[in-house]
Scaffold this motif. Structure first.
Motif, short mmCIF file in Angstrom:
data_model
loop_
_atom_site.label_atom_id
_atom_site.label_comp_id
_atom_site.label_asym_id
_atom_site.label_seq_id
_atom_site.Cartn_x
_atom_site.Cartn_y
_atom_site.Cartn_z
N UNK A 79 33.95 68.55 76.28
CA UNK A 79 33.97 69.96 76.50
C UNK A 79 34.69 70.97 76.02
N UNK A 80 36.10 70.45 76.22
CA UNK A 80 37.30 71.27 75.98
C UNK A 80 37.25 71.62 74.38
N UNK A 81 36.63 70.76 73.72
CA UNK A 81 36.95 70.78 72.17
C UNK A 81 35.48 71.84 71.87
N UNK A 82 34.48 71.75 72.55
CA UNK A 82 33.44 72.85 72.43
C UNK A 82 33.90 74.22 72.82
N UNK A 83 35.03 74.12 73.79
CA UNK A 83 35.20 75.76 74.03
C UNK A 83 36.41 76.26 72.75
N UNK A 84 37.02 75.30 72.33
CA UNK A 84 38.05 75.70 71.32
C UNK A 84 37.22 75.91 70.18
N UNK A 85 36.20 75.18 69.63
CA UNK A 85 35.10 75.70 68.60
C UNK A 85 34.18 76.62 68.67
N UNK A 86 34.16 77.38 70.04
CA UNK A 86 33.24 78.34 70.03
C UNK A 86 33.40 79.46 69.19
N UNK A 87 34.45 80.07 69.28
CA UNK A 87 34.69 81.37 68.39
C UNK A 87 34.50 80.87 66.75
N UNK A 88 34.90 79.70 66.32
CA UNK A 88 34.38 79.39 64.78
C UNK A 88 33.08 79.38 64.73
N UNK A 89 32.30 78.66 65.73
CA UNK A 89 30.99 78.41 65.35
C UNK A 89 30.21 79.78 65.53
N UNK A 99 23.21 74.32 59.35
CA UNK A 99 23.77 74.03 60.48
C UNK A 99 24.71 72.87 60.62
N UNK A 100 24.49 71.69 59.98
CA UNK A 100 25.44 70.96 60.00
C UNK A 100 26.51 71.05 58.88
N UNK A 101 26.34 71.49 57.80
CA UNK A 101 27.16 71.97 57.11
C UNK A 101 28.48 72.88 57.47
N UNK A 102 27.71 73.81 58.11
CA UNK A 102 28.37 75.03 58.78
C UNK A 102 29.37 74.41 59.62
N UNK A 103 28.86 73.85 60.76
CA UNK A 103 29.43 73.05 61.73
C UNK A 103 30.71 72.16 61.25
N UNK A 104 30.28 71.34 60.22
CA UNK A 104 31.59 70.67 60.05
C UNK A 104 32.81 71.69 59.19
N UNK A 105 32.22 72.63 58.65
CA UNK A 105 33.23 73.33 57.90
C UNK A 105 33.95 74.09 59.04
N UNK A 106 33.31 74.46 60.03
CA UNK A 106 34.04 74.94 61.47
C UNK A 106 35.00 73.96 62.00
N UNK A 107 34.50 72.90 62.12
CA UNK A 107 35.33 71.61 62.73
C UNK A 107 36.57 71.58 61.66
N UNK A 108 36.62 71.54 60.49
CA UNK A 108 37.79 71.56 59.54
C UNK A 108 38.64 72.63 59.51
N UNK A 140 24.40 68.22 69.28
CA UNK A 140 23.01 68.73 69.11
C UNK A 140 22.87 69.88 68.23
N UNK A 141 22.78 69.76 66.97
CA UNK A 141 22.65 70.94 66.25
C UNK A 141 21.61 71.72 66.34
N UNK A 142 20.41 71.31 66.81
CA UNK A 142 19.17 72.25 67.07
C UNK A 142 19.48 73.24 68.31
N UNK A 143 20.12 72.69 69.20
CA UNK A 143 20.44 73.29 70.27
C UNK A 143 21.70 74.73 70.01
N UNK A 144 22.65 74.24 69.02
CA UNK A 144 23.40 75.49 68.45
C UNK A 144 22.79 76.43 67.61
N UNK A 145 21.59 75.73 66.68
CA UNK A 145 21.14 76.65 65.86
C UNK A 145 20.27 77.84 66.50
N UNK A 146 19.54 77.24 67.87
CA UNK A 146 18.44 77.82 68.41
C UNK A 146 19.19 79.28 69.53
#
Length: 74
Positions: free
Chosen positions: A5-15, A35-44, A61-67
């Motif tokens: 959950x904390x990681x998702x908060x940190x990642x939110x602006x990147x995503x 979506x998967x490629x973009x998320x991985x790029x954001x994580x990096x 859940x990448x579909x949840x993010x995409x939607x």
């Protein structure tokens, strides 16, 4: 779970920044792959800039993010 959950908060602006720029294709497979490629790029990028690594073995859940950025295909 708390670490994720904390990681998702940190990642939110990147995503958010990256996913808003995407011209989402009208293809289910295309959306998943993009979506998967973009998320991985954001994580990096996030890890390079903040030092926080993804606590998951994979991606959320990448579909949840995409939607959040484009309506589901009908």
């Amino acid at each position: 779970m708390i670490a994720e959950a904390r990681y998702d908060e940190i990642m939110e602006p990147y995503v958010d920044s990256a996913f808003r720029k995407i011209d989402w294709p009208d293809s289910f497979t295309g959306r998943i792959l993009l979506g998967v490629k973009t998320y991985r790029d954001c994580a990096t990028q996030c890890e390079q800039e903040t030092g926080y690594a993804n606590p998951r073995d994979g991606i959320p859940d990448i579909l949840k993010l995409i939607h959040q950025y484009v309506a589901p295909l009908t």
